[in-house]
Design a protein around this motif. Structure first.
Motif, PDB file in Angstrom:
ATOM      1  N   TYR A 286     120.188  58.568 -94.189  1.00 49.18           N
ATOM      2  CA  TYR A 286     118.814  58.845 -93.780  1.00 49.18           C
ATOM      3  C   TYR A 286     118.051  57.535 -93.626  1.00 49.18           C
ATOM      4  N   ALA A 287     117.174  57.478 -92.629  1.00 50.22           N
ATOM      5  CA  ALA A 287     116.366  56.289 -92.392  1.00 50.22           C
ATOM      6  C   ALA A 287     114.890  56.657 -92.362  1.00 50.22           C
ATOM      7  N   GLU A 288     114.124  55.880 -93.100  1.00 50.17           N
ATOM      8  CA  GLU A 288     112.659  55.987 -93.112  1.00 50.17           C
ATOM      9  C   GLU A 288     112.099  54.722 -92.471  1.00 50.17           C
ATOM     10  N   THR A 289     111.074  54.865 -91.640  1.00 53.41           N
ATOM     11  CA  THR A 289     110.328  53.697 -91.196  1.00 53.41           C
ATOM     12  C   THR A 289     108.850  53.936 -91.464  1.00 53.41           C
ATOM     13  N   CYS A 290     108.028  52.946 -91.129  1.00 53.78           N
ATOM     14  CA  CYS A 290     106.603  52.980 -91.492  1.00 53.78           C
ATOM     15  C   CYS A 290     105.729  52.755 -90.257  1.00 53.78           C
ATOM     16  N   PRO A 291     104.503  53.282 -90.272  1.00 55.38           N
ATOM     17  CA  PRO A 291     103.626  53.119 -89.107  1.00 55.38           C
ATOM     18  C   PRO A 291     103.351  51.669 -88.743  1.00 55.38           C
ATOM     19  N   GLN A 292     103.255  50.785 -89.755  1.00 56.11           N
ATOM     20  CA  GLN A 292     102.957  49.384 -89.439  1.00 56.11           C
ATOM     21  C   GLN A 292     104.070  48.741 -88.619  1.00 56.11           C
ATOM     22  N   TYR A 293     105.315  49.173 -88.812  1.00 55.01           N
ATOM     23  CA  TYR A 293     106.411  48.629 -88.026  1.00 55.01           C
ATOM     24  C   TYR A 293     106.412  49.175 -86.605  1.00 55.01           C
ATOM     25  N   LEU A 294     105.854  50.358 -86.440  1.00 48.00           N
ATOM     26  CA  LEU A 294     105.800  50.987 -85.121  1.00 48.00           C
ATOM     27  C   LEU A 294     104.638  50.488 -84.279  1.00 48.00           C
ATOM     28  N   ASN A 295     103.571  50.023 -84.933  1.00 47.99           N
ATOM     29  CA  ASN A 295     102.347  49.671 -84.210  1.00 47.99           C
ATOM     30  C   ASN A 295     102.145  48.168 -84.026  1.00 47.99           C
ATOM     31  N   PHE A 296     102.645  47.376 -84.967  1.00 54.86           N
ATOM     32  CA  PHE A 296     102.427  45.931 -84.918  1.00 54.86           C
ATOM     33  C   PHE A 296     103.759  45.210 -84.769  1.00 54.86           C
ATOM     34  N   THR A 297     103.709  43.934 -84.370  1.00 53.42           N
ATOM     35  CA  THR A 297     104.892  43.081 -84.376  1.00 53.42           C
ATOM     36  C   THR A 297     104.614  41.868 -85.259  1.00 53.42           C
ATOM     37  N   SER A 298     105.634  41.044 -85.446  1.00 55.65           N
ATOM     38  CA  SER A 298     105.515  39.873 -86.309  1.00 55.65           C
ATOM     39  C   SER A 298     104.440  38.898 -85.855  1.00 55.65           C
ATOM     40  N   ASP A 299     103.941  39.053 -84.646  1.00 56.01           N
ATOM     41  CA  ASP A 299     102.854  38.180 -84.181  1.00 56.01           C
ATOM     42  C   ASP A 299     101.609  38.281 -85.060  1.00 56.01           C
ATOM     43  N   VAL A 300     101.476  39.383 -85.816  1.00 57.71           N
ATOM     44  CA  VAL A 300     100.294  39.501 -86.685  1.00 57.71           C
ATOM     45  C   VAL A 300     100.250  38.376 -87.711  1.00 57.71           C
ATOM     46  N   TYR A 301     101.409  37.801 -88.050  1.00 61.70           N
ATOM     47  CA  TYR A 301     101.425  36.745 -89.062  1.00 61.70           C
ATOM     48  C   TYR A 301     100.909  35.412 -88.534  1.00 61.70           C
ATOM     49  N   LYS A 302     100.671  35.354 -87.231  1.00 63.79           N
ATOM     50  CA  LYS A 302     100.050  34.172 -86.634  1.00 63.79           C
ATOM     51  C   LYS A 302      98.537  34.302 -86.577  1.00 63.79           C
ATOM     52  N   ARG A 303      98.015  35.478 -86.890  1.00 62.68           N
ATOM     53  CA  ARG A 303      96.580  35.719 -86.844  1.00 62.68           C
ATOM     54  C   ARG A 303      95.877  35.049 -88.023  1.00 62.68           C
ATOM     55  N   GLU A 304      94.567  34.853 -87.862  1.00 59.75           N
ATOM     56  CA  GLU A 304      93.775  34.264 -88.944  1.00 59.75           C
ATOM     57  C   GLU A 304      93.833  35.123 -90.205  1.00 59.75           C
ATOM     58  N   ASP A 305      93.909  36.442 -90.012  1.00 61.63           N
ATOM     59  CA  ASP A 305      94.005  37.351 -91.157  1.00 61.63           C
ATOM     60  C   ASP A 305      95.447  37.782 -91.414  1.00 61.63           C
ATOM     61  N   GLY A 306      96.406  36.951 -91.028  1.00 60.21           N
ATOM     62  CA  GLY A 306      97.810  37.313 -91.139  1.00 60.21           C
ATOM     63  C   GLY A 306      98.241  37.670 -92.548  1.00 60.21           C
ATOM     64  N   ARG A 307      97.604  37.076 -93.550  1.00 55.92           N
ATOM     65  CA  ARG A 307      97.997  37.379 -94.937  1.00 55.92           C
ATOM     66  C   ARG A 307      97.790  38.850 -95.285  1.00 55.92           C
ATOM     67  N   ASN A 308      96.852  39.512 -94.590  1.00 56.27           N
ATOM     68  CA  ASN A 308      96.600  40.932 -94.881  1.00 56.27           C
ATOM     69  C   ASN A 308      97.779  41.815 -94.481  1.00 56.27           C
ATOM     70  N   PHE A 309      98.645  41.330 -93.602  1.00 57.61           N
ATOM     71  CA  PHE A 309      99.786  42.102 -93.113  1.00 57.61           C
ATOM     72  C   PHE A 309     101.075  41.805 -93.888  1.00 57.61           C
ATOM     73  N   VAL A 310     100.979  40.935 -94.881  1.00 58.96           N
ATOM     74  CA  VAL A 310     102.185  40.560 -95.620  1.00 58.96           C
ATOM     75  C   VAL A 310     102.680  41.741 -96.442  1.00 58.96           C
ATOM     76  N   CYS A 311     103.888  42.172 -96.147  1.00 55.35           N
ATOM     77  CA  CYS A 311     104.577  43.237 -96.859  1.00 55.35           C
ATOM     78  C   CYS A 311     106.059  42.924 -96.782  1.00 55.35           C
ATOM     79  N   SER A 312     106.841  43.614 -97.580  1.00 60.73           N
ATOM     80  CA  SER A 312     108.287  43.368 -97.567  1.00 60.73           C
ATOM     81  C   SER A 312     109.032  44.691 -97.490  1.00 60.73           C
ATOM     82  N   PRO A 313     109.949  44.802 -96.526  1.00 65.98           N
ATOM     83  CA  PRO A 313     110.272  43.839 -95.477  1.00 65.98           C
ATOM     84  C   PRO A 313     109.057  43.590 -94.568  1.00 65.98           C
ATOM     85  N   PRO A 314     108.973  42.392 -94.008  1.00 63.32           N
ATOM     86  CA  PRO A 314     107.843  42.112 -93.125  1.00 63.32           C
ATOM     87  C   PRO A 314     107.947  42.871 -91.809  1.00 63.32           C
TER      88      PRO A 314
END
Length: 456
Positions: free
Chosen positions: A260-288
């Motif tokens: 079985y596989a579970e995924t999350c809305p943040q992985y479906l809506n955003f990409t790793s480019d969010v970590y280049k944003r000024e507020d990128g720290r707010n998106f830090v989660c693991s797995p990223p």
């Protein structure tokens, strides 16, 4: 309490049809047209959809992590859930060294019970897999606790399970009708990458992603799947975020294995480019959050039926807490919010034609109920709990933190535009959300005793 929801369209995982829903004593007592309604309260759902309440199978409320505590306690987190059409949450209990499974759960249940606004259950994150704990799988399952999470990461924090532990747990799960879930990442490669970036002074949130890129998660996914296949034991992969892991799941399922596989809305809506944003720290989660290729693979996995559930990994931290790592990504508490956004986001994707409404119900309600043994939940069916969300497809809704019901002081979903929105939520027939306002109460939610799986 009894009432009839009239004029709406019921959505299941396989169909949609016009019918009324009669609720009595917390249960769905009848479904049909022209139900007798003399003297019974009528809820008008004309032009709206009648959905089973969502089940968020992955939350971390009042969760101690990185030297702090997640921002939502059991009241705030379940209040936010109610306001997003989520009627049951699964929270994680972390076993301490020397504890048994039920022993670990009791203090968390004592903490949750007087605060919970929706129904709840627990997964137990095992950190001390003794022979006694393995033996307890059976009795814990009988007590309604049949699902256990193993960390393949966080070695320095004392949470990680090695391959032998994973093997033993999978072997025992097959004997007891329990289900093993894994957080799959490779800790040694992560630590190697972090040490390298720290020496080079590369400490922005972008390097959180680069320290845990796709291959780091994929390797662990493949390893866990290998052990499950070796033992022919079921396996649940939490928060799957990468394309290679998605392919490994597909291959195993096509070979006939129960993965079985579970995924999350943040992985479906955003990409790793969010970590280049000024507020990128707010998106830090693991797995990223991963790159575009992985995001596309996850949506394809949903379309093809290889993603079984969408859950949130809801673990928010306030801005002040996230700011600990503004100059060093290793100090950022890991976690994002999402429990209030799960169902509205997935239903909006359905409203836009990206998936079907039936698929949204399958991923967010019916599948988690089936996989985790919530026999009274997950569907608008006679005899089930009256856990119901009413959805208006004609509402345009923009997410802002001011409209949310978490205790967090920002949301990564700020400004996200949704087509359609939840207008009412009922838990066992009790209305807890109405037209943007929480109207539930602390302590109404009850512990759900989940059923173990059939033993082959």
């Amino acid at each position: 309490m009894e009432f009839i929801i009239k004029g709406g369209t019921i959505i299941t995982s396989t169909s949609s049809y016009a019918a009324d829903v009669y609720v009595k004593d917390g249960k769905i007592a009848a479904i049909g047209k022209n139900l007798p309604d003399d003297g019974i309260k009528i809820i008008d759902a004309s032009g709206k959809y009648i959905l089973p309440g969502a089940i968020d199978a992955h939350t971390h409320l009042e969760f101690p992590f990185n030297g702090t505590m997640s921002a939502d306690d059991y009241f705030a987190g379940t209040r936010a859930a109610a306001c997003g059409g989520v009627t049951t949450v699964f929270d994680f209990v972390t076993q301490k060294k020397g504890q048994g499974i039920r022993e670990a759960v009791k203090p968390r249940n004592d903490l949750c019970a007087p605060k919970a606004c929706v129904d709840y259950s627990f997964h137990v994150a095992l950190t001390d897999l003794t022979d006694d704990v393995l033996e307890e799988f059976s009795t814990a399952a009988d007590a309604g606790l049949p699902s256990y999470k193993l960390f393949m990461v966080y070695k320095k924090d004392g949470l990680m399970m090695n391959d032998a532990d994973i093997y033993k747990a999978l072997q025992r799960s097959k004997e007891t009708g329990t289900l093993i879930a894994v957080h799959a990442e490779n800790p040694d490669v992560i630590d190697l990458n972090i040490d390298k970036f720290k020496k080079e002074g590369k400490l922005s949130p972008w390097y959180h992603y680069l320290s845990r890129p796709e291959a780091v998660e994929a390797e662990a996914d493949i390893r866990a799947i290998h052990w499950a296949k070796t033992l022919d034991a079921p396996l649940y992969i939490v928060h799957l975020a990468n394309a290679q892991g998605m392919q490994a799941v597909k291959d195993a399922v096509n070979e006939g294995y129960e993965i079985y596989a579970e995924t999350c809305p943040q992985y479906l809506n955003f990409t790793s480019d969010v970590y280049k944003r000024e507020d990128g720290r707010n998106f830090v989660c693991s797995p990223p959050i991963k790159g575009k290729e992985s995001q596309i693979a996850l949506w394809q996995g949903i379309e093809e039926g290889y993603i079984d559930t969408v859950a949130t990994d809801h673990c928010p931290f306030k801005q002040e807490q996230k700011d600990w790592g503004k100059d060093d990504f290793t100090k950022i508490p890991n976690g994002c919010m999402g429990v209030e956004n799960l169902y509205p986001y997935m239903l909006s994707q359905a409203n836009k034609g990206i998936i079907s409404f039936q698929k949204a119900v399958e991923l967010c309600a019916e599948n988690p109920a089936r996989i985790f043994g919530c026999t009274e939940k997950g569907a608008v069916e006679v005899g089930k709990d009256a856990d119901i969300a009413i959805y208006d497809p004609n509402i345009d809704f923009t997410i802002t933190n001011a409209k949310m019901h978490s205790d967090c002081d920002y949301t990564i979903w700020e400004g996200t535009k949704l087509q359609g929105y939840i207008t009412a939520t009922y838990v066992r027939g009790q209305q807890v959300f109405k037209d943007g306002k929480f109207i539930g109460e602390a302590g109404f939610g009850k512990f759900i005793k989940c059923q173990p799986r059939p033993i082959a």
